[in-house]
Design an enzyme around this catalytic site. Structure first.
Site, PDB file in Angstrom:
ATOM      1  N   GLY A  25      -4.131   8.539  -1.793  1.00  0.00           N
ATOM      2  CA  GLY A  25      -4.753   7.356  -1.214  1.00  0.00           C
ATOM      3  C   GLY A  25      -4.425   7.272   0.265  1.00  0.00           C
ATOM      4  O   GLY A  25      -5.020   7.945   1.102  1.00  0.00           O
ATOM      5  N   GLY A  26      -3.418   6.457   0.596  1.00  0.00           N
ATOM      6  CA  GLY A  26      -3.063   6.180   1.994  1.00  0.00           C
ATOM      7  C   GLY A  26      -2.935   7.416   2.871  1.00  0.00           C
ATOM      8  O   GLY A  26      -3.490   7.463   3.984  1.00  0.00           O
ATOM      9  N   SER A  77       1.454   7.178  -3.998  1.00  0.00           N
ATOM     10  CA  SER A  77       2.307   7.346  -2.815  1.00  0.00           C
ATOM     11  C   SER A  77       2.701   8.804  -2.548  1.00  0.00           C
ATOM     12  O   SER A  77       3.821   9.077  -2.132  1.00  0.00           O
ATOM     13  CB  SER A  77       3.551   6.458  -2.920  1.00  0.00           C
ATOM     14  OG  SER A  77       3.166   5.095  -2.946  1.00  0.00           O
ATOM     15  N   GLU A 131      -1.766   8.167 -12.586  1.00  0.00           N
ATOM     16  CA  GLU A 131      -1.396   7.352 -11.435  1.00  0.00           C
ATOM     17  C   GLU A 131      -0.662   6.100 -11.915  1.00  0.00           C
ATOM     18  O   GLU A 131      -1.309   5.107 -12.288  1.00  0.00           O
ATOM     19  CB  GLU A 131      -2.652   6.921 -10.679  1.00  0.00           C
ATOM     20  CG  GLU A 131      -3.452   8.063 -10.113  1.00  0.00           C
ATOM     21  CD  GLU A 131      -4.234   7.609  -8.885  1.00  0.00           C
ATOM     22  OE1 GLU A 131      -3.979   8.152  -7.797  1.00  0.00           O
ATOM     23  OE2 GLU A 131      -5.060   6.697  -9.001  1.00  0.00           O
ATOM     24  N   GLU A 167      -7.375   0.246  -9.613  1.00  0.00           N
ATOM     25  CA  GLU A 167      -7.891  -0.920  -8.883  1.00  0.00           C
ATOM     26  C   GLU A 167      -9.178  -1.422  -9.535  1.00  0.00           C
ATOM     27  O   GLU A 167      -9.468  -2.626  -9.522  1.00  0.00           O
ATOM     28  CB  GLU A 167      -8.093  -0.560  -7.402  1.00  0.00           C
ATOM     29  CG  GLU A 167      -6.745  -0.468  -6.690  1.00  0.00           C
ATOM     30  CD  GLU A 167      -6.682   0.522  -5.543  1.00  0.00           C
ATOM     31  OE1 GLU A 167      -7.727   0.952  -5.044  1.00  0.00           O
ATOM     32  OE2 GLU A 167      -5.549   0.873  -5.150  1.00  0.00           O
ATOM     33  N   GLY A 170       0.123   2.925  -3.470  1.00  0.00           N
ATOM     34  CA  GLY A 170       0.162   2.187  -2.207  1.00  0.00           C
ATOM     35  C   GLY A 170       1.473   1.454  -1.955  1.00  0.00           C
ATOM     36  O   GLY A 170       1.547   0.597  -1.078  1.00  0.00           O
ATOM     37  N   TRP A 216     -10.510   7.497  -0.329  1.00  0.00           N
ATOM     38  CA  TRP A 216     -10.468   6.663   0.884  1.00  0.00           C
ATOM     39  C   TRP A 216     -10.581   5.167   0.565  1.00  0.00           C
ATOM     40  O   TRP A 216     -10.478   4.329   1.465  1.00  0.00           O
ATOM     41  CB  TRP A 216     -11.580   7.073   1.850  1.00  0.00           C
ATOM     42  CG  TRP A 216     -11.418   8.466   2.399  1.00  0.00           C
ATOM     43  CD1 TRP A 216     -10.413   9.358   2.126  1.00  0.00           C
ATOM     44  CD2 TRP A 216     -12.296   9.130   3.326  1.00  0.00           C
ATOM     45  NE1 TRP A 216     -10.612  10.529   2.814  1.00  0.00           N
ATOM     46  CE2 TRP A 216     -11.761  10.415   3.557  1.00  0.00           C
ATOM     47  CE3 TRP A 216     -13.480   8.766   3.978  1.00  0.00           C
ATOM     48  CZ2 TRP A 216     -12.371  11.335   4.416  1.00  0.00           C
ATOM     49  CZ3 TRP A 216     -14.095   9.682   4.819  1.00  0.00           C
ATOM     50  CH2 TRP A 216     -13.535  10.946   5.041  1.00  0.00           C
ATOM     51  N   LYS A 217     -10.850   4.852  -0.667  1.00  0.00           N
ATOM     52  CA  LYS A 217     -10.992   3.453  -1.110  1.00  0.00           C
ATOM     53  C   LYS A 217     -11.987   2.707  -0.209  1.00  0.00           C
ATOM     54  O   LYS A 217     -12.933   3.313   0.301  1.00  0.00           O
ATOM     55  CB  LYS A 217      -9.627   2.758  -1.130  1.00  0.00           C
ATOM     56  CG  LYS A 217      -8.574   3.560  -1.874  1.00  0.00           C
ATOM     57  CD  LYS A 217      -7.358   2.750  -2.188  1.00  0.00           C
ATOM     58  CE  LYS A 217      -6.292   3.643  -2.772  1.00  0.00           C
ATOM     59  NZ  LYS A 217      -5.191   2.912  -3.333  1.00  0.00           N
TER      60      LYS A 217
HETATM   61  C1  PEP Z   1      -4.751   6.019  -5.167  1.00  0.00           C
HETATM   62  O1  PEP Z   1      -5.192   4.928  -4.881  1.00  0.00           O
HETATM   63  O2  PEP Z   1      -5.392   6.756  -5.934  1.00  0.00           O
HETATM   64  C2  PEP Z   1      -3.479   6.418  -4.604  1.00  0.00           C
HETATM   65  C3  PEP Z   1      -2.862   7.417  -5.150  1.00  0.00           C
HETATM   66  O3  PEP Z   1      -3.024   5.693  -3.514  1.00  0.00           O
HETATM   67  P1  PEP Z   1      -1.703   5.959  -2.644  1.00  0.00           P
HETATM   68  O4  PEP Z   1      -1.606   7.445  -2.414  1.00  0.00           O
HETATM   69  O5  PEP Z   1      -1.910   5.200  -1.399  1.00  0.00           O
HETATM   70  O6  PEP Z   1      -0.565   5.462  -3.453  1.00  0.00           O
END
Ligand code: PEP
Length: 252
Positions: free
Chosen positions: A234-235, A213, A168, A98, A174, A10-11
């Site tokens: 993530g999102g 993503s 990743e 990040e 994102g 969820w960051k």
């Molecule tokens: C993440 O931050 O681990 C990630 C995979 O983000 P997103 O799915 O939004 O790309």
């Protein structure tokens, strides 16, 4: 047997009341999902207790998004593995891009966090992945290889299922762009070769999941790859319907 894993990161999102609503919606969406998949939620520190209280003894497991490597002491602002276990966490995400990119976490720091977490009873999801610039100059494999080798250096694993590697690609996080299943699979194969050379047969039980993503429309194809054992989201994990959809596809 190795289970698929779907983990929602969820960051720095979700106030406590929002975390409560999202968790409740996810839990009600998951009632008819099969048991043979590991589901992990990683809220921000401030919402760990809210989410922990709601998931209780359900099949959903709690994760933190970061940890410090010391047990206790004068480390203002840091949180130890023991504190996370005390807060109900079973997992911790370490070395997210990040944190590496914005907070300056090095491979050495990542390794210290992994060791401290595993020895204090937390299971680990360690993130690796190349930046766009590194990809463009053909360094993907080299970068991922060195991040994985560093994370695994001198590591003793009592149970390989307690250790997950999330590939990743930073350019896919994102951005709405993601690696093709074949591109992801090629990197996962490299990671599997490294784990195999260190842990022999046991390495088969180490899950290698993909993140960047991922959503309800692209997860299916990704999970058809032999060496993709799940996804870090993530999102799409901030929306209960999307997250549940991904979990359901992964559980099929
Ligand atoms: C993440 O931050 O681990 C990630 C995979 O983000 P997103 O799915 O939004 O790309």
């Amino acid at each position: 047997m190795k289970k698929m894993m779907v983990a929602g990161n969820w960051k720095m999102n979700m106030l406590r009341y929002q975390a409560k609503d999202l968790t409740q919606d996810i839990l009600s969406g998951l009632v008819d999902v099969k048991d043979d998949i590991d589901i992990v939620l990683a809220p921000p520190f401030t919402a760990l207790d809210v989410v922990s209280g709601l998931i209780g003894n359900s099949r959903v497991m709690l994760a933190a998004q970061n940890v410090f490597w010391e047990d206790r002491g004068a480390f203002t602002g840091e949180i130890s593995p023991a504190m996370l276990v005390d807060a109900g966490c079973k997992w911790v995400i370490i070395g997210h891009s990040e944190r590496r990119g914005i907070l300056g976490e090095t491979d050495t720091v990542v390794r210290k966090k992994i060791k401290a977490s595993l020895s204090d009873g937390l299971n680990v999801i360690v993130c690796v992945g190349e930046t766009l610039q590194e990809r463009e100059v053909g360094k993907t494999i080299k970068i991922v290889q060195s991040q994985v080798e560093s994370a695994l250096m001198d590591l003793e694993l009592d149970d390989p299922q307690r250790f997950v590697i999330a590939y990743e690609p930073v350019w896919a996080i994102g951005t709405g762009e993601n690696a093709t299943p074949k591109e992801a699979e090629d990197v996962h194969v490299t990671i599997r070769e490294i784990t195999g050379s260190i842990f022999a047969q046991d390495s088969e039980l180490i899950r290698i999941i993909y993140g960047g993503s991922v959503n309800g429309d692209n997860i299916d194809e990704l999970l058809h790859m032999e060496n993709i054992d799940g996804a870090l989201i993530g999102g799409a994990g901030l929306d209960a319907d999307s997250f549940v959809k991904i979990v359901k596809i992964a559980g099929e």
